[in-house]
Design an enzyme around this catalytic site. Structure first.
Site, PDB file in Angstrom:
ATOM      1  N   LYS A  37       0.811  -1.098   0.057  1.00  0.00           N
ATOM      2  CA  LYS A  37       0.064   0.125  -0.054  1.00  0.00           C
ATOM      3  C   LYS A  37       1.033   1.096   0.026  1.00  0.00           C
ATOM      4  O   LYS A  37       1.879   1.088   0.511  1.00  0.00           O
ATOM      5  CB  LYS A  37      -0.691  -0.128   1.202  1.00  0.00           C
ATOM      6  N   CYS A 130      -2.820   9.673  -6.092  1.00  0.00           N
ATOM      7  CA  CYS A 130      -3.877   9.494  -5.081  1.00  0.00           C
ATOM      8  C   CYS A 130      -4.993  10.517  -5.331  1.00  0.00           C
ATOM      9  O   CYS A 130      -4.747  11.745  -5.189  1.00  0.00           O
ATOM     10  CB  CYS A 130      -3.506   9.439  -3.737  1.00  0.00           C
TER      11      CYS A 130
HETATM   12  C1  SIN Z   1      -6.367   5.520  -1.501  1.00  0.00           C
HETATM   13  O1  SIN Z   1      -5.970   5.035  -0.623  1.00  0.00           O
HETATM   14  O2  SIN Z   1      -7.162   6.514  -1.351  1.00  0.00           O
HETATM   15  C2  SIN Z   1      -6.189   5.029  -2.922  1.00  0.00           C
HETATM   16  C3  SIN Z   1      -4.737   4.922  -3.108  1.00  0.00           C
HETATM   17  C4  SIN Z   1      -4.574   5.555  -4.570  1.00  0.00           C
HETATM   18  O3  SIN Z   1      -5.593   5.620  -5.423  1.00  0.00           O
HETATM   19  O4  SIN Z   1      -3.663   6.064  -4.933  1.00  0.00           O
END
Ligand code: SIN
Length: 314
Positions: A37, A130
Site C-alpha cells: 500500500k 492518489c
Molecule cells: C487511496 O488510498 O485513497 C487509494 C490510493 C490511490 O489510489 O492512490
C-alpha cells in the site's frame, strides 16, 4: 533501469496490501512481485467509512476514497525485510500527504525512498496520483513531478517507477509529464491510478455509495479498461518515439486473460490488478497467468514479450 517481473503480474498498490498479514498473503501467492500500500510519512487511518464499494451494480467496477490508510513508513521498514524471505521482488509504494511533521511533499518522498532502499526494497513505486486526498495530486503539476523525481533519483540507487493519473482529458499535460519522465532513468510508468472524481448512487436508499469527499471517489475495474489501454498505448508510443528505456506497466480493468492480452498489445510489459484482487483474492494471480499462457500458446506466441506493443492500426 529496466526491471523484470515474472510472471509479469503484480497487485496494484491499494487493495488489501496494508498490514504484514495482507502483504504476506501476497508474497505467498503467484504474483510476480509484492507491492505495498502507498506508505506515507505519518501513519494514516484514512478517510471516514464507508469509503469503499467493492462491487458496483452490474460488476462494472469498484469505487473508493480510502485516503491512503497505512502504517507509516517506519513500520514498512520493519516489514520489508520479512517479506524478502519469500524470494520475490518487494516494491515499496510511496506517497505524500499532509501530516503533523509539516514536511514538504518532496522531503517526504526523499526520506521515505531512502529508508525503503535501506530496508531492502527491490524497487520503489512513487505514487504521484492518489485521487482521494485534499491536495491536488502531484501528477497534475509537471514542476512538482520534476522536483520529486529529482530529489528521489539523486539519492537512491534502486529502480524507481511512477504511478500516474489518467491524462485522457488533458493531452497537453500528458505531453508535459511524459517529456519530464524522459529526463530521468526511471524503470517504469504504472498507468492508470483509479479514474478520479467518479460517483455512484444506490437507488434503493437514494444515497451516494461512499461517504468521503461528498461521495466522489476513484473508479477501478472493468469500466476503466478502455481508458487504461489508451494511456498505456500513448506512453508506450511516446517512449518508443524517444528511444527511452522506460517500461509501461498496465493497470486498470483487468478481470480476465483477454483483458491482460489487450494491455500487452497496447504496450504494457507488466500488469497490475486492483479490483480483480479485491474480488478474487490471491488465487487471482495463478488463474490469470494460466489464462494468459493458454492464450499465448493457442495463438502461436512463446512469451509475453513477443506481444508487447504490437497492436496494429486499422
Ligand atoms: C487511496 O488510498 O485513497 C487509494 C490510493 C490511490 O489510489 O492512490
Amino acid at each position: 533501469m529496466r526491471f523484470s517481473v515474472h510472471p509479469p503480474i503484480t497487485n496494484a498498490s491499494g487493495p488489501n496490501s496494508v498490514t504484514y498479514a495482507e502483504l504476506e498473503r501476497l508474497a505467498r501467492s503467484d504474483a510476480g512481485a509484492v507491492v505495498t500500500k502507498s506508505m506515507t510519512h505519518c501513519p494514516r487511518t484514512g478517510n471516514p467509512e464507508p469509503r469503499l464499494r467493492e462491487r458496483l451494480h452490474n460488476n462494472i467496477g469498484s469505487l473508493n476514497s480510502m485516503g491512503l490508510p497505512n502504517l507509516g513508513y517506519h513500520e514498512y521498514a520493519q516489514i520489508i525485510p520479512k517479506l524478502k524471505e519469500y524470494k520475490k521482488p518487494v516494491i515499496a509504494s510511496i506517497a505524500s500527504a499532509r501530516c503533523s511533521h509539516n514536511l514538504a511533499p518532496i522531503e517526504q518522498y526523499r526520506e521515505i525512498a531512502l529508508t525503503m532502499a535501506h530496508a531492502g526494497a527491490d524497487l520503489l513505486e512513487l505514487n504521484l496520483s492518489c485521487p482521494n486526498l485534499e491536495e491536488v495530486p502531484i501528477s497534475m503539476d509537471p514542476q512538482s513531478v520534476r522536483q520529486v523525481l529529482k530529489a528521489v533519483m539523486k539519492e537512491v540507487k534502486i529502480p524507481v517507477g511512477v504511478k500516474l493519473s489518467p491524462y485522457n482529458n488533458t493531452p497537453k499535460l500528458f505531453e508535459e509529464i511524459a517529456q519530464i519522465l524522459l529526463d530521468f532513468e526511471i524503470a517504469y510508468v504504472a498507468t492508470i491510478n483509479s479514474e478520479p472524481l467518479t460517483l455512484d448512487i444506490d437507488v434503493k436508499t437514494k444515497t451516494k455509495v461512499i461517504r468521503p469527499n461528498e461521495g466522489y471517489g476513484g473508479l477501478g475495474g472493468p469500466a476503466v479498461l478502455p481508458i487504461a489501454l489508451a494511456e498505456v498505448h500513448r506512453f508506450y508510443k511516446f517512449f518508443q518515439k524517444h528511444n527511452a528505456q522506460i517500461s509501461v506497466w498496465g493497470v486498470g480493468g483487468i478481470l480476465k486473460a483477454e483483458d491482460a492480452i489487450k494491455h500487452f498489445l497496447a504496450g504494457a510489459s507488466v500488469i497490475q490488478i486492483g479490483t480483480l484482487y479485491l474480488w478474487e483474492g490471491p488465487a487471482a494471480f495463478a488463474k490469470l497467468w494460466a489464462g494468459i499462457q493458454e492464450w499465448l500458446h493457442a495463438n502461436g506466441y512463446t512469451c509475453v514479450e513477443e506481444l508487447v506493443g504490437t497492436v496494429r492500426d486499422l
